[in-house]
Design an enzyme around this catalytic site. Structure first.
Site, PDB file in Angstrom:
ATOM      1  N   LEU A  48       0.864  -1.181   0.000  1.00  0.00           N
ATOM      2  CA  LEU A  48       0.000   0.000   0.000  1.00  0.00           C
ATOM      3  C   LEU A  48       0.899   1.230   0.000  1.00  0.00           C
ATOM      4  CD1 LEU A  48      -2.998  -0.379   2.518  1.00  0.00           C
ATOM      5  CD2 LEU A  48      -3.114  -0.057   0.046  1.00  0.00           C
ATOM      6  N   ASP A  49       0.625   2.174  -0.901  1.00  0.00           N
ATOM      7  CA  ASP A  49       1.409   3.406  -0.939  1.00  0.00           C
ATOM      8  C   ASP A  49       1.293   4.146   0.389  1.00  0.00           C
ATOM      9  OD1 ASP A  49       2.063   2.880  -3.573  1.00  0.00           O
ATOM     10  OD2 ASP A  49       0.404   4.080  -4.381  1.00  0.00           O
ATOM     11  N   PRO A  50       2.309   4.944   0.744  1.00  0.00           N
ATOM     12  CA  PRO A  50       2.227   5.719   2.000  1.00  0.00           C
ATOM     13  C   PRO A  50       0.983   6.592   2.105  1.00  0.00           C
ATOM     14  CG  PRO A  50       4.463   5.752   1.158  1.00  0.00           C
ATOM     15  CD  PRO A  50       3.630   5.086   0.100  1.00  0.00           C
TER      16      PRO A  50
END
EC number: 5.4.99.25
Length: 310
Positions: A48-50
């Site tokens: 999951l992207d930041p």
């Protein structure tokens, strides 16, 4: 002769379904959970992207052997697309590369959605983990290179417009297969609608087979650090784990006895008998006394182990 190295950490096994907060990287999250649990090893099933929040399944110990089965599962995301700007990263992090004063109507948005359902061709974002000539696309993009990323087929099972809170944004939900980039959907929506767009909010609510209700907020885990007694703290953390077998719920299941379990742990096949026994399966899993023993193949009346669990 050198002494064998002692394992660093507990041989704990299971899945923690983390509700990852925004501005917290997936690798950072895995490191934090591994430290909290004092686990020997840990890994996650799908980055999951930041800037994204939500479900990040984290495998501890032997459960890391089941990560591929979760990686291949369906996923559900809720996401917001902001209109008027296309960005280098296709989300809020990147600089604006194209802009427009056009804004789509709700009906125009609804009209394009059927074209994105089914097996579609999608070009991953420039800032993605796709490998180009052995290098990650995001590394090349950070160096200022624009690379040609080939399109690939991805599966979109469901795509719903949830709301248009204002003229500048729209909120969606998508159920998709492995390898789908939600950021690419936002980019392509904007281009087709002639207004440009990027993801300004993203939350993952489901990773098969784990339900949204299984998620544990990071803050709840961090709060357990206040428990001074280590054994008590670890017991509280362990109570939040999901059994390793849950990751394999889509596979045929074989219940075996202790003698058969011993044979499998030695790497030997076992006979599969009974009227209801599977005849042939490329993958199945076997349990004894409710514990995962092995993942293997069924054929010619035998279960042959591929991966054995402690």
């Amino acid at each position: 002769m050198s002494k064998p190295r002692k394992p660093k950490g507990r041989p704990i096994s299971g899945w923690l379904i983390l509700d990852k907060p925004v501005d917290f990287g997936s690798t950072e999250a895995v490191s934090k959970i591994k430290w909290l649990y004092k686990a020997e090893k840990a890994g996650h099933a799908g980055t999951l992207d930041p800037l994204a929040s939500g479900m990040l399944p984290i495998a501890l110990g032997d459960a890391t052997k089941t990560v591929p089965y979760v990686m291949d599962g369906r996923k559900i995301y809720e996401f917001t697309v902001s209109w008027g700007e296309e960005r280098a990263t296709d989300d809020l992090e990147g600089e604006v590369t194209k802009s427009s004063d056009n804004r789509p109507s709700e009906q125009q948005i609804r009209d394009i959605l059927p074209g994105y359902i089914g097996t579609i061709s999608q070009v991953p974002p420039q800032f993605s983990a796709i490998k180009i000539s052995g290098e990650r696309a995001y590394d090349l993009a950070r160096e200022g290179e624009t690379v040609e990323i080939p399109s690939r087929e991805v599966d979109i099972f469901r795509l719903t417009l949830l709301a248009c809170p204002d003229a500048d944004s729209a909120h969606f939900e998508v159920e998709c297969g492995k390898g789908t980039y939600v950021r690419a959907l936002a980019r392509d929506f904007g281009r087709e609608l002639g207004c440009y767009g990027h993801v300004s909010g993203l939350r993952r609510t489901f990773v098969a087979p784990f339900a949204e209700e299984a998620m544990v907020p990071l803050a709840d885990l961090v709060a357990l650090e206040a428990i001074e007694d280590m054994d008590e703290r670890l017991a509280a953390l362990d109570a939040l784990l999901i059994d390793t077998c849950e990751a394999l719920s889509s596979l045929p299941h074989l219940v075996i006895n202790d003698d058969q379990a011993h044979r499998l742990k030695m790497g030997n096949p076992i006979l599969v008998r009974g009227r209801d026994a599977p005849v042939a399966e490329s993958e199945a899993y076997a349990t004894a006394r409710g514990k995962l023993i092995a993942i293997g193949e069924i054929g010619q009346g035998e279960f042959r182990p591929k991966r054995v669990f402690a």
